[in-house]
Motif scaffolding. Structure first.
Motif, short mmCIF file in Angstrom:
data_model
loop_
_atom_site.label_atom_id
_atom_site.label_comp_id
_atom_site.label_asym_id
_atom_site.label_seq_id
_atom_site.Cartn_x
_atom_site.Cartn_y
_atom_site.Cartn_z
N UNK A 56 0.85 -1.20 0.00
CA UNK A 56 0.00 0.00 0.00
C UNK A 56 0.88 1.24 0.00
N UNK A 57 0.52 2.23 -0.83
CA UNK A 57 1.39 3.40 -1.01
C UNK A 57 0.68 4.70 -0.67
N UNK A 88 -7.40 5.45 -4.34
CA UNK A 88 -7.82 4.07 -4.57
C UNK A 88 -9.33 3.98 -4.76
N UNK A 89 -10.07 4.68 -3.90
CA UNK A 89 -11.52 4.64 -3.99
C UNK A 89 -12.01 5.43 -5.20
N UNK A 125 -0.26 6.21 -9.72
CA UNK A 125 1.03 6.01 -9.06
C UNK A 125 0.88 5.53 -7.62
N UNK A 126 -0.14 6.03 -6.92
CA UNK A 126 -0.28 5.79 -5.49
C UNK A 126 -1.69 5.32 -5.15
N UNK A 127 -1.82 4.70 -3.98
CA UNK A 127 -3.15 4.37 -3.46
C UNK A 127 -3.78 5.58 -2.78
#
Length: 422
Positions: free
Chosen positions: A311-312, A365-366, A405-407
């Motif tokens: 997870x990021x 993410x969502x 790139x990221x969560x």
């Protein structure tokens, strides 16, 4: 404005791939209201703050991930490091993240762990022993001292580690100790040391981004390292033998180091930590450019290996100052704070600043999982996003695919420069 149109406009700014005719520089009140559904405000970056109700959202965001990566848009933002300190303290106390692993040389970081767990050594000297100025700060000292304090009060210990391989000296020093303890031939380790000194001197003189080693030097070093590996059988099975072999591997990685290979090798070292401490959970601290999911970056290798166990959290700020070398690359320039370029329209940071929340986590993410068909029309659109490292750049904002790139993205309105140790 319809929810469907709002989604399209928001995703065109935040998520690569939403093509609209004009870059979205401003958010309407309705758009802001919708985006706030994906925002978690944070109250402070202060790691000493007692109230942590705002951080309880991390329980859900990280779940039971084996590795949680905390990024940084520059190596020299005091606020980013203080917030990472605060987040790690919460994750250690409440989620069992018992290893903090830094983008620093692996053997030298293990020396810091001796202080954190056993109280051995001077923490300032140990931080300076990790080579780069980026870790020689009051902010990093705060993390280390808190870990030491935590261990003095708790039976279950937390550990400090690193995963970089840009230097061989720490690994060689550890091997010398083992050669002495197990009475391995001193001539072999001395010959290896001399060869590595030759390689390091040439590489330093050329200021090369990769290690410069001749074919003959490599053959001789590989022969010595091969013999060293065989001697590991005389070390009792367990973590001591594994560290002995890992020190050999760090030297191999140093010889193979280049701009193209470093991220893959760092990912390998994080996986070594994960595999050799199977009951632990790890918080990784590194630059945004390493933790992200782009191809051939460290994060992409970790994501491939760990899947949902990785997870990021990317980090960003809107304005302020930061510590960095000037373009002269003279160390004295670190004493003068760099003035960051204030985010302009068309950047991710400008968009988030318009929400008037000084510190927040954005749930990318969502957002990516929205079922609305317009949110699925992904093409190759991108936005500007700040990206600096240890050296100040004239150009701070670059094209980026932030939402892929990221969560999660942590946004801080104002940064101040990290404070160097004396």
């Amino acid at each position: 404005m319809s929810k469907r149109l709002t989604l399209l406009l928001l995703f065109s700014c935040l998520i690569p791939g939403f093509a609209i005719s004009q870059t979205k520089n401003q958010l309407s009140d309705e758009e802001k209201k919708y985006l706030l559904n994906f925002v978690y405000p944070l109250s402070s970056v202060d790691p000493e703050q007692k109230a942590n109700d705002d951080l309880k959202v991390l329980d859900r965001l990280v779940g039971n991930s084996k590795v949680v990566a905390l990024g940084e848009v520059t190596h020299g933002s005091g606020e980013i490091y203080r917030l990472k300190d605060r987040m790690y303290r919460y994750l250690a106390r409440n989620k069992g993240y018992d290893i903090f692993s830094l983008e620093a040389s692996m053997p030298e970081a293990y020396n810091v762990n001796q202080y954190v767990v056993h109280g051995e050594g001077d923490p300032k000297a140990l931080l300076k022993g990790m080579h780069f100025w980026t870790w020689q700060t009051e902010e990093m000292l705060s993390i280390v001292n808190w870990m030491k304090q935590y261990n003095s009060q708790n039976r279950d210990k937390i550990r400090f580690s690193g995963f970089d391989m840009q230097f061989y000296q720490g690994a060689l020093a550890n091997l010398k100790k083992d050669f002495s303890e197990y009475q391995f031939p001193e001539s072999d380790i001395n010959e290896l040391s001399a060869l590595l000194t030759e390689v390091h001197t040439k590489t330093s003189q050329k200021k090369s981004g990769h290690t410069l080693v001749s074919k003959k030097q490599k053959e001789n070093i590989n022969l010595l390292l091969g013999n060293t590996k065989k001697r590991a059988e005389k070390i009792p099975a367990g973590i001591d033998r594994k560290w002995f072999l890992q020190n050999v591997r760090i030297i191999e990685q140093y010889l193979a180091k280049s701009y193209a290979t470093r991220d893959k090798l760092m990912a390998e070292n994080i996986m070594w930590i994960a595999e050799n401490y199977p009951n632990s959970k790890i918080v990784v601290s590194a630059h945004n450019g390493h933790i992200n999911n782009r191809e051939n970056e460290m994060g992409s290798f970790l994501k491939e290996a760990l899947k949902n166990d990785y997870t990021t959290f990317g980090f960003a700020f809107y304005e302020g100052t930061y510590t960095a070398l000037s373009n002269t690359l003279k160390k004295e320039s670190l004493r003068t704070p760099q003035i960051a370029q204030t985010a302009i329209p068309g950047t991710v940071e400008y968009l988030l600043n318009s929400l008037d929340i000084p510190i927040l986590i954005l749930d990318l993410k969502r957002l990516r999982s929205e079922a609305d068909p317009l949110a699925k029309r992904i093409v190759n659109d991108i936005m500007k996003f700040r990206n600096t490292g240890a050296v100040a750049l004239k150009r701070e904002f670059w094209d980026a695919r932030v939402a892929s790139d990221f969560d999660y993205l942590v946004f801080i309105k104002k940064s101040t420069n990290s404070k160097l140790l004396d």
